[in-house]
Scaffold this active site. Sequence first.
Site, PDB file in Angstrom:
ATOM      1  N   ASP A 144       0.853  -1.186   0.000  1.00  0.00           N
ATOM      2  CA  ASP A 144       0.000   0.000   0.000  1.00  0.00           C
ATOM      3  C   ASP A 144       0.891   1.239   0.000  1.00  0.00           C
ATOM      4  OD1 ASP A 144      -1.721   2.092   0.506  1.00  0.00           O
ATOM      5  OD2 ASP A 144      -2.712   1.148   2.217  1.00  0.00           O
ATOM      6  N   ASN A 203       1.289   5.483 -11.324  1.00  0.00           N
ATOM      7  CA  ASN A 203       0.047   5.172 -12.019  1.00  0.00           C
ATOM      8  C   ASN A 203      -1.055   4.659 -11.090  1.00  0.00           C
ATOM      9  OD1 ASN A 203      -1.681   4.181 -14.407  1.00  0.00           O
ATOM     10  ND2 ASN A 203      -1.214   2.282 -13.314  1.00  0.00           N
ATOM     11  N   TYR A 219     -12.366  12.036  -7.111  1.00  0.00           N
ATOM     12  CA  TYR A 219     -11.366  11.606  -8.092  1.00  0.00           C
ATOM     13  C   TYR A 219     -10.823  12.810  -8.859  1.00  0.00           C
ATOM     14  CZ  TYR A 219      -9.380   9.340 -12.223  1.00  0.00           C
ATOM     15  OH  TYR A 219      -8.543   8.946 -13.247  1.00  0.00           O
ATOM     16  N   LYS A 252      -6.937  14.267  -8.887  1.00  0.00           N
ATOM     17  CA  LYS A 252      -6.105  14.364 -10.081  1.00  0.00           C
ATOM     18  C   LYS A 252      -5.658  15.795 -10.343  1.00  0.00           C
ATOM     19  CE  LYS A 252      -5.863  10.023 -11.082  1.00  0.00           C
ATOM     20  NZ  LYS A 252      -4.577   9.317 -10.935  1.00  0.00           N
TER      21      LYS A 252
END
Length: 261
Positions: free
Chosen positions: A76, A99, A165, A169
């Site tokens: 993790d 990624n 999300y 980002k």
Amino acid sequence: MPDNLTAPPVDELLRLRDRTVLVTGASGGIGAGVAVRLAEAGATVIAHANAHPERLQPVLAACRKYGVAAHGVQGDLSDPDVVEAIVDEAGTLHGVVNNAALQPLSPLTSMDVTEFDRVFEVNVRAVFLVTQAVSNRAIAEGTPLSIVNIASIEGEVPAPAHSHYAASKAAVIMHTRAAALEFGPSGIRVNVVCPGLINRPGLDEDWPDGVERWHRAAPLGRLGTPADIADACLFLLSDAARWITGATLRVDGGVTANHPF
């Protein structure tokens, strides 16, 4: 022309021989595509997975077909001790592709704070921890390093039920620029790739209306593939991008160039 400004021969620009690259979230989709493409370019690949490390086996096998070494690591990445252990195990790194990410769907009205926090742990905290650990090691060793962070066009153009999300980002995009500013004098380049909609098995069945809308909106008229993102990463890791840092590269078939109405 001074030696440090001499451009490599064209046939060597995208070669990664004698370089080791860590790819996080390499057990499937974009990460797997990136890992295999970098192996094809000659890199030794350190492929990371968290929840399903067994899914790395076909990825590692595909990498090794190119005659390079490929190793799997698990953990993790939101845990600093895990990150330190993985970086120590990897040894000298010349490239990193951050990624690994989560992309759950939750409307703001019912979003659980635990889910919100976990998205930021995986999508932002892990990028920070990995970037810090590999950069500190590269600076101590005097090793040139290129870091590529995978963000999303949603870091600039949000989608419904993706507020956590999209915000995560956006944070990755700004973290990339900040890291490029601080680490440039040490010979470390940091760039970010923002993918658009990437095809996967079953996507047409799971989201037919979204896929149809994407085809209409994208000037190049198709979905992306993991190979499209892998080639962008290869470019940014390679000597072809030797004077590029702090850049945001959208790889989206031109969809963000379209009008919003």
